[in-house]
Motif scaffolding. Structure first.
Motif, PDB file in Angstrom:
ATOM      1  N   GLU A  70       0.829  -1.210   0.000  1.00  0.00           N
ATOM      2  CA  GLU A  70       0.000   0.000   0.000  1.00  0.00           C
ATOM      3  C   GLU A  70       0.867   1.266   0.000  1.00  0.00           C
ATOM      4  OE1 GLU A  70      -0.580  -2.764   1.871  1.00  0.00           O
ATOM      5  OE2 GLU A  70      -2.154  -3.379   0.482  1.00  0.00           O
ATOM      6  N   GLU A  71       2.061   1.181   0.619  1.00  0.00           N
ATOM      7  CA  GLU A  71       2.981   2.340   0.566  1.00  0.00           C
ATOM      8  C   GLU A  71       3.516   2.525  -0.852  1.00  0.00           C
ATOM      9  OE1 GLU A  71       4.691   2.338   5.150  1.00  0.00           O
ATOM     10  OE2 GLU A  71       5.507   0.945   3.692  1.00  0.00           O
ATOM     11  N   ILE A  72       3.699   1.414  -1.550  1.00  0.00           N
ATOM     12  CA  ILE A  72       4.176   1.531  -2.942  1.00  0.00           C
ATOM     13  C   ILE A  72       3.097   2.226  -3.793  1.00  0.00           C
ATOM     14  CG2 ILE A  72       4.974   0.249  -4.990  1.00  0.00           C
ATOM     15  CD1 ILE A  72       5.972  -1.932  -3.052  1.00  0.00           C
ATOM     16  N   GLU A  73       1.841   1.916  -3.501  1.00  0.00           N
ATOM     17  CA  GLU A  73       0.749   2.574  -4.247  1.00  0.00           C
ATOM     18  C   GLU A  73       0.829   4.096  -4.125  1.00  0.00           C
ATOM     19  OE1 GLU A  73      -2.752  -0.660  -3.553  1.00  0.00           O
ATOM     20  OE2 GLU A  73      -3.233   1.455  -3.524  1.00  0.00           O
ATOM     21  N   LEU A  74       1.225   4.536  -2.895  1.00  0.00           N
ATOM     22  CA  LEU A  74       1.292   5.981  -2.665  1.00  0.00           C
ATOM     23  C   LEU A  74       2.252   6.672  -3.629  1.00  0.00           C
ATOM     24  CD1 LEU A  74       1.272   6.393   1.209  1.00  0.00           C
ATOM     25  CD2 LEU A  74      -0.486   7.043  -0.445  1.00  0.00           C
ATOM     26  N   ILE A  75       3.330   5.956  -4.008  1.00  0.00           N
ATOM     27  CA  ILE A  75       4.305   6.542  -4.947  1.00  0.00           C
ATOM     28  C   ILE A  75       3.567   6.958  -6.223  1.00  0.00           C
ATOM     29  CG2 ILE A  75       6.347   6.084  -6.375  1.00  0.00           C
ATOM     30  CD1 ILE A  75       7.229   4.014  -4.343  1.00  0.00           C
ATOM     31  N   TRP A  76       2.698   6.054  -6.723  1.00  0.00           N
ATOM     32  CA  TRP A  76       2.018   6.337  -7.996  1.00  0.00           C
ATOM     33  C   TRP A  76       0.934   7.393  -7.809  1.00  0.00           C
ATOM     34  CZ3 TRP A  76       5.603   4.518 -10.579  1.00  0.00           C
ATOM     35  CH2 TRP A  76       6.181   3.287 -10.287  1.00  0.00           C
ATOM     36  N   LYS A  77       0.281   7.339  -6.621  1.00  0.00           N
ATOM     37  CA  LYS A  77      -0.754   8.360  -6.375  1.00  0.00           C
ATOM     38  C   LYS A  77      -0.128   9.747  -6.382  1.00  0.00           C
ATOM     39  CE  LYS A  77      -4.287   5.931  -3.752  1.00  0.00           C
ATOM     40  NZ  LYS A  77      -4.536   5.404  -2.415  1.00  0.00           N
ATOM     41  N   LYS A  78       1.030   9.863  -5.687  1.00  0.00           N
ATOM     42  CA  LYS A  78       1.703  11.169  -5.616  1.00  0.00           C
ATOM     43  C   LYS A  78       2.135  11.624  -7.002  1.00  0.00           C
ATOM     44  CE  LYS A  78       3.471  10.896  -0.936  1.00  0.00           C
ATOM     45  NZ  LYS A  78       4.555  10.249  -0.227  1.00  0.00           N
ATOM     46  N   LYS A  79       2.679  10.698  -7.774  1.00  0.00           N
ATOM     47  CA  LYS A  79       3.143  11.019  -9.134  1.00  0.00           C
ATOM     48  C   LYS A  79       1.990  11.554  -9.965  1.00  0.00           C
ATOM     49  CE  LYS A  79       7.087   8.903 -11.164  1.00  0.00           C
ATOM     50  NZ  LYS A  79       8.033   8.459 -10.346  1.00  0.00           N
ATOM     51  N   GLN A  80       0.841  10.860  -9.807  1.00  0.00           N
ATOM     52  CA  GLN A  80      -0.318  11.244 -10.610  1.00  0.00           C
ATOM     53  C   GLN A  80      -0.808  12.645 -10.225  1.00  0.00           C
ATOM     54  OE1 GLN A  80      -3.621   8.754 -10.149  1.00  0.00           O
ATOM     55  NE2 GLN A  80      -4.168   8.785 -12.297  1.00  0.00           N
ATOM     56  N   LEU A  81      -0.779  12.893  -8.891  1.00  0.00           N
ATOM     57  CA  LEU A  81      -1.204  14.187  -8.386  1.00  0.00           C
ATOM     58  C   LEU A  81      -0.339  15.302  -8.963  1.00  0.00           C
ATOM     59  CD1 LEU A  81      -3.469  14.270  -6.231  1.00  0.00           C
ATOM     60  CD2 LEU A  81      -1.721  15.041  -4.614  1.00  0.00           C
ATOM     61  N   LYS A  82       0.992  15.047  -8.955  1.00  0.00           N
ATOM     62  CA  LYS A  82       1.952  16.021  -9.491  1.00  0.00           C
ATOM     63  C   LYS A  82       1.640  16.313 -10.959  1.00  0.00           C
ATOM     64  CE  LYS A  82       6.578  15.783  -7.592  1.00  0.00           C
ATOM     65  NZ  LYS A  82       7.774  14.980  -7.804  1.00  0.00           N
ATOM     66  N   THR A  83       1.411  15.225 -11.741  1.00  0.00           N
ATOM     67  CA  THR A  83       1.157  15.414 -13.171  1.00  0.00           C
ATOM     68  C   THR A  83      -0.116  16.206 -13.372  1.00  0.00           C
ATOM     69  OG1 THR A  83       1.792  13.114 -13.225  1.00  0.00           O
ATOM     70  CG2 THR A  83       1.311  14.109 -15.342  1.00  0.00           C
ATOM     71  N   SER A  84      -1.184  15.883 -12.593  1.00  0.00           N
ATOM     72  CA  SER A  84      -2.433  16.601 -12.854  1.00  0.00           C
ATOM     73  C   SER A  84      -2.317  18.065 -12.423  1.00  0.00           C
ATOM     74  CB  SER A  84      -3.630  15.896 -12.205  1.00  0.00           C
ATOM     75  OG  SER A  84      -3.404  15.770 -10.853  1.00  0.00           O
ATOM     76  N   LYS A  85      -1.487  18.340 -11.340  1.00  0.00           N
ATOM     77  CA  LYS A  85      -1.267  19.738 -10.948  1.00  0.00           C
ATOM     78  C   LYS A  85      -0.582  20.497 -12.080  1.00  0.00           C
ATOM     79  CE  LYS A  85      -1.003  19.945  -5.966  1.00  0.00           C
ATOM     80  NZ  LYS A  85      -0.082  19.626  -4.900  1.00  0.00           N
ATOM     81  N   LYS A  86       0.476  19.848 -12.628  1.00  0.00           N
ATOM     82  CA  LYS A  86       1.236  20.473 -13.722  1.00  0.00           C
ATOM     83  C   LYS A  86       0.300  20.791 -14.889  1.00  0.00           C
ATOM     84  CE  LYS A  86       5.912  18.795 -13.831  1.00  0.00           C
ATOM     85  NZ  LYS A  86       6.624  17.622 -14.326  1.00  0.00           N
ATOM     86  N   ASN A  87      -0.570  19.828 -15.205  1.00  0.00           N
ATOM     87  CA  ASN A  87      -1.488  20.013 -16.346  1.00  0.00           C
ATOM     88  C   ASN A  87      -2.480  21.118 -16.113  1.00  0.00           C
ATOM     89  OD1 ASN A  87      -0.192  18.022 -17.620  1.00  0.00           O
ATOM     90  ND2 ASN A  87      -1.728  16.429 -17.227  1.00  0.00           N
ATOM     91  N   ASN A  88      -2.826  21.349 -14.809  1.00  0.00           N
ATOM     92  CA  ASN A  88      -3.802  22.396 -14.506  1.00  0.00           C
ATOM     93  C   ASN A  88      -3.241  23.807 -14.600  1.00  0.00           C
ATOM     94  OD1 ASN A  88      -5.817  20.641 -14.190  1.00  0.00           O
ATOM     95  ND2 ASN A  88      -5.655  20.476 -11.954  1.00  0.00           N
ATOM     96  N   TYR A  89      -1.869  23.875 -14.445  1.00  0.00           N
ATOM     97  CA  TYR A  89      -1.303  25.233 -14.556  1.00  0.00           C
ATOM     98  C   TYR A  89      -1.229  25.702 -15.994  1.00  0.00           C
ATOM     99  CZ  TYR A  89      -0.210  25.276  -9.630  1.00  0.00           C
ATOM    100  OH  TYR A  89      -0.307  25.272  -8.261  1.00  0.00           O
TER     101      TYR A  89
END
Ligand code: BGC
Length: 481
Positions: A462-481
């Motif tokens: 489940e901690e490994i899943e967090l790596i991908w969740k965080k990555k995805q969050l970063k990408t969607s933030k970047k896309n929103n700017y």
């Protein structure tokens, strides 16, 4: 972890590794039977040389085709019916194909009748065996990763690789002893049947033992079968850990969809690339064609058996090195060191061919390559594949990644003899070409791991899943700017 708990985890992991053992055994069993199969099935058809070669090639590779089908189906099977039932189906297929390939006439013709009349039956049984291998290649590591505590997950999944390698090594001995049992004619008619039939023993053992292992608690939680999951979890992890883990897994099931890309595309590509690189570095060529490679070096073909066993023994010993290191040193350093050494061995081996200078250095390169693969990409690919995908998409994503691995395996095994015999390439590179390509692949695998693969040692799934969740969050933030 309490002793009784770790004993329980060890016991059920060992049973699951029988799937790996059969993976190795069933893929390699054919190596001892090829010339007999040619004599029994192909020769009576009186085809011309080219047609005979194509047919024999198809008979030999039919299991690989099954592996692609089996691994591709494993996602659906393990998600719908569970990991344990998927493994039971694989065990049943191993058993059925052991008997069917040994006596393909059964139910159709008199046993021992002309081979060409039951060729189709033989191929179908070999295909079943491949489907079993494909299913087990996904489900054994997946099952082990889902029941293993994070501290020892790498080690336990690597046992599965040790089981694969042991299966390959043991079947070489068994084939050899069977072949000593009679003369050429006996081998052509009966010897090969015993070789295939011998895999019925581990297959039956696997089928029986599987009834004693529990279902994966992670799968049960995703199916909302909490009571059963809690009983199993209480046998494998400590109480405090258990509460946190159950919460995380249930949270997953409710907030995350099971669509393949729900954690982004990067994790899927990483899984696929790991699988592809494991094959593109050329391991299958060394496993299947060692005698041929040594022959090209001018070493006599009588010692083929000895060389094959040497390769198997080196593979076995260095897999143990990985088992000891994977949870301490981590996955990434092993892969990076492995890629570097594999590249070095392949470039030097290619150069030995190019300059026609064989002897000890070339043999050291072949064995060095196997050793470097065995402590790195052999086991670590499976460790990463079994843990890198989040719970809700694991079965689908893993099945796709492993199907790509079998396709790459097919591709390399099919292409190597063509490249190695191509007259233009032989005249220009003196058999060095393929080895330099493998060396280049090993270098690319280094760059890929260095840049994209995260370290996962000691992290819970489940901690490994967090790596991908965080990555995805970063990408969607970047896309929103
Ligand atoms: C690979 C096989 C290979 C075996 C040999 C496995 O991890 O998937 O393709 O033959 O290792 O060591």
């Amino acid at each position: 972890m309490k002793n009784s708990k770790s004993n329980f985890v060890i016991k059920i992991s060992v049973i699951a590794t029988l799937g790996g053992f059969l993976f190795g055994y069933d893929t390699a069993v054919i190596s001892g039977a090829i010339s007999s199969l040619d004599h029994f099935f192909v020769k009576p058809l009186m085809l011309n040389e080219n047609e005979s070669n194509v047919l024999l090639g198809f008979i030999v590779s039919s299991a690989l085709l099954g592996c692609v089908i089996g691994s591709a189906l494993s996602g659906y099977v393990s998600q719908k019916f569970g990991r344990k039932k998927g493994l039971l189906i694989a065990a049943f297929l191993f058993l059925l194909s052991a008997i069917g390939t040994a006596i393909p006439e059964f139910g159709f013709k008199v046993i021992g009748a002309e081979g060409n009349s039951v060729l189709i039956q033989f191929i179908i049984y070999r295909l079943f065996s491949g489907i079993g291998i494909g299913l087990a290649s996904v489900l054994s590591p997946m099952y082990i990763a889902e029941i293993a505590p994070s501290k020892v997950r790498g080690e336990l999944v690597s046992w599965n690789q040790l089981a694969i390698v042991s299966g390959i090594l043991i079947v070489y001995f068994i084939n050899y002893f069977i072949s000593l049992h009679g003369d050429i004619s006996w081998n052509q008619h009966w010897g090969w049947r015993w070789m295939f039939a011998s895999s019925a023993i581990p297959a039956a053992l696997f089928f029986i033992m599987l009834w004693f292992v529990p279902e994966s608690p992670r799968w049960l939680l995703l199916q909302k079968r909490d009571v059963e999951a809690n009983i199993i979890l209480s046998k494998i992890i400590d109480e405090e850990e258990m509460k946190d883990e159950v919460k995380l897994i249930k949270n997953d099931a409710t907030v995350t969809s099971n669509k393949l890309f729900s954690y982004g595309i990067v994790v899927i590509i990483i899984g696929i690339a790991l699988s592809a690189f494991q094959q593109l570095v050329g391991i299958q060529v060394v496993m299947y064609y060692t005698p041929e490679i040594f022959k090209n070096m001018g070493i006599s073909s009588e010692s083929a058996m000895f060389q094959t066993i040497l390769v198997g023994a080196v593979n076995f010993i260095f897999t143990i090195v990985a088992i000891k290191l994977v949870d301490k040193t981590g996955r990434k350093p092993l892969l990076l060191i492995g890629s570097t050494l594999m590249a070095l061995c392949m470039f030097v081996l290619g150069s030995c061919f190019y300059f026609g200078s064989f002897g000890l250095p070339a043999v050291i390169c072949v064995l060095g390559f196997v050793a470097s693969f065995a402590f790195s990409w052999g086991p670590v690919t499976w460790v990463l594949l079994s843990e890198v995908f989040p719970n809700t998409i694991r079965s689908k994503a893993l099945s796709i990644a492993v199907a790509v691995q079998w396709i790459s395996n097919y591709f390399v095994s099919f292409l190597f003899p063509l490249l190695d015999k191509n007259s233009v390439l032989v005249n220009t590179f003196h058999h060095a070409f393929s080895f330099w390509i493998f060396g280049t692949m090993a270098l690319l695998s280094f760059l890929f791991v260095y840049k994209f693969v995260p370290e996962t040692k000691k992290l819970s799934l489940e901690e490994i899943e967090l790596i991908w969740k965080k990555k995805q969050l970063k990408t969607s933030k970047k896309n929103n700017y």
